[in-house]
Design an enzyme around this catalytic site. Structure first.
Site, PDB file in Angstrom:
ATOM      1  N   HIS A 194       0.564  -0.978  -0.037  1.00 24.10           N
ATOM      2  CA  HIS A 194      -0.219  -0.241   0.436  1.00 24.10           C
ATOM      3  C   HIS A 194       0.652   1.202  -0.006  1.00 24.10           C
ATOM      4  O   HIS A 194       0.146   2.598  -0.567  1.00 24.10           O
ATOM      5  CB  HIS A 194      -1.201  -0.097   1.052  1.00 24.10           C
ATOM      6  CG  HIS A 194      -2.396  -1.002   0.917  1.00 24.10           C
ATOM      7  ND1 HIS A 194      -2.547  -2.472   1.101  1.00 24.10           N
ATOM      8  CD2 HIS A 194      -3.134  -0.190   0.248  1.00 24.10           C
ATOM      9  CE1 HIS A 194      -3.005  -3.145   0.670  1.00 24.10           C
ATOM     10  NE2 HIS A 194      -3.754  -2.359   0.203  1.00 24.10           N
ATOM     11  N   ARG A 301     -10.314   4.342  -1.614  1.00 28.29           N
ATOM     12  CA  ARG A 301      -9.917   3.376  -0.371  1.00 28.29           C
ATOM     13  C   ARG A 301      -9.996   4.794   0.948  1.00 28.29           C
ATOM     14  O   ARG A 301      -8.937   5.444   1.267  1.00 28.29           O
ATOM     15  CB  ARG A 301      -8.963   3.295  -0.768  1.00 28.29           C
ATOM     16  CG  ARG A 301      -8.030   1.614  -1.627  1.00 28.29           C
ATOM     17  CD  ARG A 301      -6.788   1.482  -1.291  1.00 28.29           C
ATOM     18  NE  ARG A 301      -5.765   0.912  -2.112  1.00 28.29           N
ATOM     19  CZ  ARG A 301      -5.767   0.930  -3.281  1.00 28.29           C
ATOM     20  NH1 ARG A 301      -5.870   1.741  -4.609  1.00 28.29           N
ATOM     21  NH2 ARG A 301      -5.467  -0.619  -4.279  1.00 28.29           N
ATOM     22  N   ARG A 337     -15.435   2.291  -0.857  1.00 33.87           N
ATOM     23  CA  ARG A 337     -14.643   1.211  -0.371  1.00 33.87           C
ATOM     24  C   ARG A 337     -14.846   1.119   1.610  1.00 33.87           C
ATOM     25  O   ARG A 337     -14.476   2.003   1.890  1.00 33.87           O
ATOM     26  CB  ARG A 337     -13.548   0.616  -0.742  1.00 33.87           C
ATOM     27  CG  ARG A 337     -13.705  -0.815  -0.128  1.00 33.87           C
ATOM     28  CD  ARG A 337     -12.662  -0.994  -1.065  1.00 33.87           C
ATOM     29  NE  ARG A 337     -10.971  -0.726  -0.473  1.00 33.87           N
ATOM     30  CZ  ARG A 337     -10.112  -1.159  -0.627  1.00 33.87           C
ATOM     31  NH1 ARG A 337      -9.700  -2.800  -1.618  1.00 33.87           N
ATOM     32  NH2 ARG A 337      -8.968  -0.937   0.129  1.00 33.87           N
ATOM     33  N   GLU A 437     -12.560 -10.486  -4.327  1.00 29.45           N
ATOM     34  CA  GLU A 437      -9.901 -10.304  -4.203  1.00 29.45           C
ATOM     35  C   GLU A 437      -9.816 -11.722  -3.792  1.00 29.45           C
ATOM     36  O   GLU A 437      -8.348 -11.978  -3.229  1.00 29.45           O
ATOM     37  CB  GLU A 437     -10.136  -8.933  -3.325  1.00 29.45           C
ATOM     38  CG  GLU A 437     -10.534  -9.168  -2.474  1.00 29.45           C
ATOM     39  CD  GLU A 437     -10.213  -7.426  -1.866  1.00 29.45           C
ATOM     40  OE1 GLU A 437      -9.357  -6.655  -1.904  1.00 29.45           O
ATOM     41  OE2 GLU A 437     -10.993  -7.190  -0.588  1.00 29.45           O
ATOM     42  N   ASN A 460      -4.463  -7.503  -6.869  1.00 29.47           N
ATOM     43  CA  ASN A 460      -3.971  -7.076  -5.939  1.00 29.47           C
ATOM     44  C   ASN A 460      -3.720  -8.085  -4.580  1.00 29.47           C
ATOM     45  O   ASN A 460      -2.804  -8.933  -4.766  1.00 29.47           O
ATOM     46  CB  ASN A 460      -3.962  -5.821  -5.085  1.00 29.47           C
ATOM     47  CG  ASN A 460      -3.665  -4.761  -6.450  1.00 29.47           C
ATOM     48  OD1 ASN A 460      -3.141  -4.777  -7.171  1.00 29.47           O
ATOM     49  ND2 ASN A 460      -3.889  -3.192  -5.440  1.00 29.47           N
ATOM     50  N   ASP A 461      -5.222  -8.372  -4.451  1.00 30.03           N
ATOM     51  CA  ASP A 461      -5.119  -9.394  -3.329  1.00 30.03           C
ATOM     52  C   ASP A 461      -5.575 -11.061  -4.142  1.00 30.03           C
ATOM     53  O   ASP A 461      -5.079 -11.936  -3.465  1.00 30.03           O
ATOM     54  CB  ASP A 461      -6.609  -9.148  -2.220  1.00 30.03           C
ATOM     55  CG  ASP A 461      -6.031  -8.017  -1.557  1.00 30.03           C
ATOM     56  OD1 ASP A 461      -4.737  -8.775  -0.540  1.00 30.03           O
ATOM     57  OD2 ASP A 461      -6.401  -7.116  -1.040  1.00 30.03           O
ATOM     58  N   ARG A 471       1.726 -10.680  -1.309  1.00 30.89           N
ATOM     59  CA  ARG A 471       1.709  -9.318  -1.899  1.00 30.89           C
ATOM     60  C   ARG A 471       2.519  -8.605  -1.499  1.00 30.89           C
ATOM     61  O   ARG A 471       3.343  -7.763  -2.561  1.00 30.89           O
ATOM     62  CB  ARG A 471       0.518  -8.648  -2.921  1.00 30.89           C
ATOM     63  CG  ARG A 471      -0.214  -7.902  -0.963  1.00 30.89           C
ATOM     64  CD  ARG A 471      -1.203  -7.366  -1.120  1.00 30.89           C
ATOM     65  NE  ARG A 471      -1.475  -6.183  -1.300  1.00 30.89           N
ATOM     66  CZ  ARG A 471      -2.057  -5.019  -1.867  1.00 30.89           C
ATOM     67  NH1 ARG A 471      -3.730  -5.828  -1.160  1.00 30.89           N
ATOM     68  NH2 ARG A 471      -2.597  -3.804  -2.107  1.00 30.89           N
ATOM     69  N   CYS A 508     -10.203  -3.614  -9.974  1.00 32.30           N
ATOM     70  CA  CYS A 508      -9.418  -1.884  -9.558  1.00 32.30           C
ATOM     71  C   CYS A 508      -8.062  -2.322  -9.400  1.00 32.30           C
ATOM     72  O   CYS A 508      -7.562  -1.363  -7.932  1.00 32.30           O
ATOM     73  CB  CYS A 508     -10.781  -1.210  -8.364  1.00 32.30           C
ATOM     74  SG  CYS A 508     -10.827  -2.342  -7.663  1.00 32.30           S
TER      75      CYS A 508
END
Ligand code: PEP
Ligand code: MG
Length: 578
Positions: A194, A301, A337, A437, A460-461, A471, A508
């Site tokens: 992140h 986010r 989110r 995810e 990503n996840d 990750r 996304c």
């Protein structure tokens, strides 16, 4: 001496700056003997470091006045004398010239030898002076470590700082630019962390996984950070600087070309419309999203709102942030989110259970929200109040089953009813979506999709959990492969499921920002992309080169490809024929 360090590109851009080490540079002795031809250069490096240390001591002495000058001056004089001590100096140069030791090692050996002599003394006062040896040698070592040329020092004084660290926590990232930081280099971390996501949002060049950076770089060294190639040049040469200026000119030209696409429609060559949404983490992202013609915000986010403030923002604070976001987007849809704290985003609020043995598989996302319903309700109320100002979609992270979605929906209904009773205006209708995810959610989507209005794929996840590859662990960056056949199968099935049930599907994760994957995702049927604002123009450009009909026909073969090479070849052939 010029050194090239390699790492992984985490945020693009090329920057020249002075190193600022978060951890003090450590004295690392190089034990390899000097070649005969290197001896004199090393001796003069040592001589220069000794002179620098003397000059620094004189400068300190000159600044002292009155009683302080008497008290401290004595020590400084003693240090100065030590630096001039013929025994110390002869010993040092002998070690370099005859012993062929490098200056750093020679200093360490002399320090150890003198320390042993002092420690053997009976007189406690004299014994205590061994500390002085450490100070003096430490000063020379530091001067040696800063072996920058005068010309380099002149340039370094004019450029900003480049942070060199092992890791940077997401909560620390947002403060970097305020402190004049121009780029970041990490020995660990990964491009999917992140912190790296934030760096891209901030347009702060970043290289991660540069393992040797803390050992090779010293404070004030001049660094050329190449965020595109994942490279750091320590003590760049005139040629490097010329290349840097050339790259700046090229980037400017490319930027001008892409700027012309800012308000162009996003369509493939065969005229199929594609929607490009923006991911937002920071307030500045809204202006960028609009300036680059985003179709809305595909992922906001909210956890960064929490991390930036170092405390839990109350309902009003959150409401203002969400309202400003919605107003800033001028009627375009905004996907908010709900809190996704946990894993690597747990540092400052104390909300998430940082002591969990396995945070990535722990209490993160909607799981934490379910555990803390009051916190979840506060956020829902703030989002619902903001919904009176423009179209909002609510997105729930880390969903694994329909229970979580149903619980979120009923909480929203309760909050909306309460708000209306209290006299607040709330939109009549809102859309609720799930982040896909976790492989379980992807596989069970045919039953889960009934409970949502839309889905957003968080690659990503999804890649991390599908391939069991953290990750944030740069040692696994080879394994962490968004093009793995299992990932592609999941993506294709999620998109198909959305089509079948007429529910919008967007992607996304960082994969959507990477123009190298645009054709592949279009081939799999994706029409809605959401990405960091810096990628919008590049991806629009890539969309314009795609032939959707041809790519869709290629999809079955792409899904059968055994590896990245086969896949790339198929896509390259399709692009050449288009
Ligand atoms: C993802 O997992 O792809 C995603 C978009 O969410 P985050 O990166 O915040 O975990
Ligand atoms: Mg995620």
């Amino acid at each position: 001496m010029r050194i090239v360090l390699t790492g992984i590109s985490a945020s693009r851009g090329m920057v020249l700056g002075r190193a600022r080490l978060v951890q003090p540079s450590q004295f690392v002795a190089d034990d390899t003997p000097l070649e005969p031809g290197e001896i004199e250069a090393e001796a003069s490096r040592l001589q220069q470091a000794l002179e620098t240390a003397q000059t620094e001591l004189r400068a300190i002495r000159d600044k002292l006045h009155g009683a302080l000058a008497r008290e401290i001056g004595e020590f400084i004089d003693a240090h100065s004398m030590l630096l001039n001590d013929p025994e110390l100096l002869t010993g040092l140069f002998d070690l370099v010239r005859r012993g062929r030791y490098r200056a750093g090692t020679a200093l360490k050996m002399q320090r150890d030898r003198l320390a042993a002599v002092f420690e053997a003394m009976d007189d406690p006062y004299l014994r205590s002076r061994r500390e002085d040896i450490d100070h003096v040698i430490g000063r020379v070592q530091s001067a040696l470590a800063r072996e920058t040329s005068p010309a380099e020092r002149q340039i370094a004084a004019r450029v900003g700082a480049i942070l060199v660290s092992d890791q940077i926590a997401p909560a620390e990232m947002t403060h970097l630019t305020e402190q004049g930081v121009l780029a970041a280099v990490c020995t660990g971390s990964s491009a999917l962390s992140h912190s790296a996501i934030l760096a891209r949002s901030m347009r702060l060049p970043m290289v991660v996984g540069a393992h040797d950076a803390l050992a090779e770089v010293h404070d004030d060294d001049l660094l050329l950070v190449d965020g595109d190639q994942g490279q750091i040049i320590v003590h760049p040469t005139a040629q490097d600087l010329a290349r840097y200026r050339q790259r700046q000119r090229e980037a400017l030209r490319e930027g001008r070309r892409l700027a012309e696409l800012a308000h162009a429609p996003t369509r493939t060559r065969d005229d199929a419309p594609i929607r490009l949404f923006a991911n937002a983490e920071l307030a500045g992202d809204v202006a960028q999203a609009r300036a680059h013609g985003a179709d809305g915000i595909g992922l906001y986010r909210t956890e960064f709102l929490f991390l930036q403030r170092h405390h839990l923002p109350d309902e009003d604070e959150q409401f203002q942030a969400y309202r400003d976001l919605v107003l800033g987007m001028g009627g375009l849809p905004v996907t908010i989110r709900t809190l996704d704290l946990g894993a690597d985003k747990a540092d400052t609020t104390g909300l998430a259970l940082t002591s969990e043995p396995n945070p990535a598989l722990g209490m993160r996302g909607v799981r934490l929200s379910m555990k803390r319903p009051a916190l979840f309700a506060t956020q829902m109320r703030a989002i619902l109040r903001a919904s009176a100002y423009g179209p909002i979609r609510i997105l729930v992270p880390m969903v694994t089953n329909s229970l979580e979605i149903r619980a979120a929906r009923s909480l929203i209904q309760i909050c909306a009813r309460d708000l209306r009773t209290e006299g607040h205006e709330v939109a009549d209708h809102f859309e609720l979506g799930a982040m896909i995810e976790v492989p379980a959610a992807a596989i069970a989507l045919p039953s889960l999709i009934r409970h949502v209005d839309f889905v957003a794929i968080g690659t990503n996840d999804l890649v991390q959990y599908t391939l069991a590859a953290d990750r944030n662990n740069d040692a696994l960056s080879e394994l962490y492969d968004p093009l793995h056949p299992a990932v592609l199968q999941l993506l294709a099935s999620i998109i198909r499921c959305g089509e079948k049930h007429a529910k919008p599907v967007s992607l996304c994760g960082e994969m959507a920002s990477d123009a190298r994957y645009t054709a592949l995702l279009i081939a799999l049927g994706l029409t809605d992309f959401s990405m960091h604002t810096g990628a919008l123009l590049e991806v629009r450009d890539a969309v314009g080169r795609c032939d959707r009909g041809r790519l869709r026909r290629l999809a079955p073969r792409l899904l059968k490809a055994e590896d990245r090479e086969q896949l790339t070849l198929l896509l390259a052939r399709a692009a050449a024929r288009a």
